[in-house]
Scaffold this motif. Structure first.
Motif, mmCIF file in Angstrom:
data_model
loop_
_atom_site.group_PDB
_atom_site.id
_atom_site.type_symbol
_atom_site.label_atom_id
_atom_site.label_comp_id
_atom_site.label_asym_id
_atom_site.label_seq_id
_atom_site.Cartn_x
_atom_site.Cartn_y
_atom_site.Cartn_z
ATOM 1 N N PRO A 161 -6.882 -46.019 -26.583
ATOM 2 C CA PRO A 161 -5.876 -45.803 -25.412
ATOM 3 C C PRO A 161 -6.399 -45.408 -24.067
ATOM 4 O O PRO A 161 -5.677 -45.278 -23.253
ATOM 5 N N ALA A 162 -7.793 -45.378 -23.988
ATOM 6 C CA ALA A 162 -8.493 -45.147 -22.809
ATOM 7 C C ALA A 162 -7.975 -43.819 -22.249
ATOM 8 O O ALA A 162 -7.634 -42.839 -22.669
ATOM 9 N N LEU A 202 -3.217 -55.090 -35.222
ATOM 10 C CA LEU A 202 -3.134 -54.701 -33.792
ATOM 11 C C LEU A 202 -4.256 -54.144 -33.163
ATOM 12 O O LEU A 202 -4.454 -52.885 -33.688
ATOM 13 N N VAL A 203 -4.946 -54.695 -32.423
ATOM 14 C CA VAL A 203 -6.123 -53.805 -31.765
ATOM 15 C C VAL A 203 -5.654 -53.889 -30.176
ATOM 16 O O VAL A 203 -5.399 -54.941 -29.381
ATOM 17 N N LEU A 204 -5.394 -52.453 -29.714
ATOM 18 C CA LEU A 204 -4.692 -52.421 -28.383
ATOM 19 C C LEU A 204 -5.676 -51.621 -27.525
ATOM 20 O O LEU A 204 -6.242 -50.548 -27.833
ATOM 21 N N ASN A 205 -5.702 -52.203 -26.291
ATOM 22 C CA ASN A 205 -6.531 -51.355 -25.333
ATOM 23 C C ASN A 205 -5.655 -50.937 -24.103
ATOM 24 O O ASN A 205 -4.975 -51.578 -23.799
ATOM 25 N N GLY A 206 -6.323 -49.676 -23.961
ATOM 26 C CA GLY A 206 -5.570 -49.167 -22.543
ATOM 27 C C GLY A 206 -6.081 -49.666 -21.018
ATOM 28 O O GLY A 206 -6.820 -50.410 -21.055
ATOM 29 N N PRO A 207 -5.558 -48.673 -20.123
ATOM 30 C CA PRO A 207 -5.945 -49.084 -18.892
ATOM 31 C C PRO A 207 -7.525 -49.024 -18.561
ATOM 32 O O PRO A 207 -8.368 -48.255 -18.990
ATOM 33 N N ASN A 208 -7.719 -49.837 -17.678
ATOM 34 C CA ASN A 208 -9.201 -50.394 -16.993
ATOM 35 C C ASN A 208 -10.258 -50.908 -18.367
ATOM 36 O O ASN A 208 -11.646 -51.154 -17.716
ATOM 37 N N THR A 245 -4.270 -59.538 -33.435
ATOM 38 C CA THR A 245 -3.445 -59.458 -32.430
ATOM 39 C C THR A 245 -4.385 -58.541 -31.420
ATOM 40 O O THR A 245 -4.220 -57.238 -31.844
ATOM 41 N N PHE A 246 -5.014 -58.994 -30.483
ATOM 42 C CA PHE A 246 -5.837 -58.383 -29.433
ATOM 43 C C PHE A 246 -5.179 -58.208 -28.292
ATOM 44 O O PHE A 246 -4.712 -59.317 -27.681
ATOM 45 N N ALA A 247 -4.906 -57.209 -27.413
ATOM 46 C CA ALA A 247 -4.033 -56.774 -26.365
ATOM 47 C C ALA A 247 -4.667 -55.876 -25.449
ATOM 48 O O ALA A 247 -5.323 -54.806 -25.914
ATOM 49 N N GLN A 248 -4.688 -55.836 -24.452
ATOM 50 C CA GLN A 248 -4.677 -54.889 -23.276
ATOM 51 C C GLN A 248 -3.804 -54.813 -22.086
ATOM 52 O O GLN A 248 -3.296 -55.885 -21.875
ATOM 53 N N SER A 249 -3.536 -53.542 -21.757
ATOM 54 C CA SER A 249 -2.561 -53.515 -20.689
ATOM 55 C C SER A 249 -2.976 -52.026 -19.842
ATOM 56 O O SER A 249 -3.552 -51.110 -20.169
ATOM 57 N N ASN A 250 -2.768 -52.226 -18.557
ATOM 58 C CA ASN A 250 -3.101 -50.984 -17.739
ATOM 59 C C ASN A 250 -1.585 -50.249 -17.561
ATOM 60 O O ASN A 250 -1.555 -49.259 -16.894
ATOM 61 N N HIS A 251 -0.386 -50.690 -18.271
ATOM 62 C CA HIS A 251 0.600 -50.139 -18.170
ATOM 63 C C HIS A 251 1.036 -49.424 -19.262
ATOM 64 O O HIS A 251 1.248 -50.018 -20.476
ATOM 65 N N GLU A 252 1.667 -48.023 -19.274
ATOM 66 C CA GLU A 252 1.844 -47.285 -20.463
ATOM 67 C C GLU A 252 3.122 -47.755 -21.246
ATOM 68 O O GLU A 252 3.043 -48.066 -22.575
ATOM 69 N N GLY A 253 4.088 -48.197 -20.556
ATOM 70 C CA GLY A 253 5.250 -48.872 -20.970
ATOM 71 C C GLY A 253 4.959 -50.140 -22.219
ATOM 72 O O GLY A 253 5.475 -50.295 -22.968
ATOM 73 N N GLU A 254 4.047 -50.938 -21.627
ATOM 74 C CA GLU A 254 3.850 -52.059 -22.439
ATOM 75 C C GLU A 254 3.084 -51.610 -23.754
ATOM 76 O O GLU A 254 3.196 -52.297 -24.515
ATOM 77 N N LEU A 255 2.085 -50.777 -23.541
ATOM 78 C CA LEU A 255 1.433 -50.388 -24.623
ATOM 79 C C LEU A 255 2.723 -49.690 -25.470
ATOM 80 O O LEU A 255 2.295 -50.050 -26.814
ATOM 81 N N VAL A 256 3.425 -48.938 -25.111
ATOM 82 C CA VAL A 256 4.358 -48.367 -26.038
ATOM 83 C C VAL A 256 5.239 -49.421 -26.704
ATOM 84 O O VAL A 256 5.427 -49.355 -27.792
ATOM 85 N N GLU A 257 5.536 -50.477 -26.052
ATOM 86 C CA GLU A 257 6.283 -51.528 -26.569
ATOM 87 C C GLU A 257 5.522 -52.282 -27.807
ATOM 88 O O GLU A 257 6.197 -52.742 -28.681
ATOM 89 N N ALA A 258 4.355 -52.544 -27.403
ATOM 90 C CA ALA A 258 3.562 -53.117 -28.458
ATOM 91 C C ALA A 258 3.470 -52.561 -29.778
ATOM 92 O O ALA A 258 3.475 -53.068 -30.796
ATOM 93 N N ILE A 259 3.212 -51.236 -29.481
ATOM 94 C CA ILE A 259 3.015 -50.214 -30.775
ATOM 95 C C ILE A 259 4.329 -50.243 -31.414
ATOM 96 O O ILE A 259 4.614 -50.226 -32.847
ATOM 97 N N GLN A 260 5.590 -50.107 -30.852
ATOM 98 C CA GLN A 260 6.857 -50.040 -31.329
ATOM 99 C C GLN A 260 7.274 -51.340 -32.077
ATOM 100 O O GLN A 260 7.472 -51.693 -33.369
#
Length: 153
Positions: free
Chosen positions: A78-79, A8-14, A50-65
């Protein structure tokens, strides 16, 4: 780690504004450019992204879980949440996966409030200041950690 191990490659806000927002700090590449680079490198390393980005903390937490059950490792930028989110830190701890924290800029050469990371304490590796190459370096680390060898780099 199995063939085509999932990362999982996860990107935070902005980070969706890469290439437009402060190019003197973050460069001219877009997040789509970064994803393309990561996919090319992952293919050489035998990793599936799996490459994803979200500006929403809860979405990032759910993806990690969710990654706990379906991924072999996490690469996360996590920006701004780096400096504020205990929730993301706790989710990463819960995931119990090899984790690399990535920052395009060197957060330690920037404003004082950016020097502290809640994520670093649960990350296995931290890459900061290498530009967008940091993502590829993180994938190399994941492959090395999991005993994979690049076919051609």
């Amino acid at each position: 780690m199995t063939d085509n191990a999932r990362v999982l490659v996860l990107n935070g806000p902005n980070l969706n504004t890469l290439g437009k927002r402060q190019p003197e700090i973050y460069g001219a590449e877009t997040l789509a450019d970064v994803e393309a680079r990561c996919r090319r490198r992952a293919e050489l390393l035998g990793l599936q992204l799996t490459f994803a980005q979200s500006n929403h903390e809860g979405e990032l937490v759910e993806a990690i879980q969710q990654a706990r059950e379906s991924m072999a490792a996490i690469v996360i930028n996590p920006a701004a949440y780096t400096h504020t989110s205990v929730a993301i830190r706790d989710a990463l701890e819960f995931a119990e996966l090899p984790t690399v924290e990535v920052h395009i800029s060197n957060i330690h050469r920037r404003e004082e409030f950016r020097h502290h990371s809640f994520v670093s304490g649960v990350a296995d590796a931290v890459i900061a200041g290498a530009g967008t190459l940091g993502y590829e370096l993180a994938l190399e680390w994941v492959a090395d950690r999991c005993g994979r060898v690049a076919r051609e780099v």
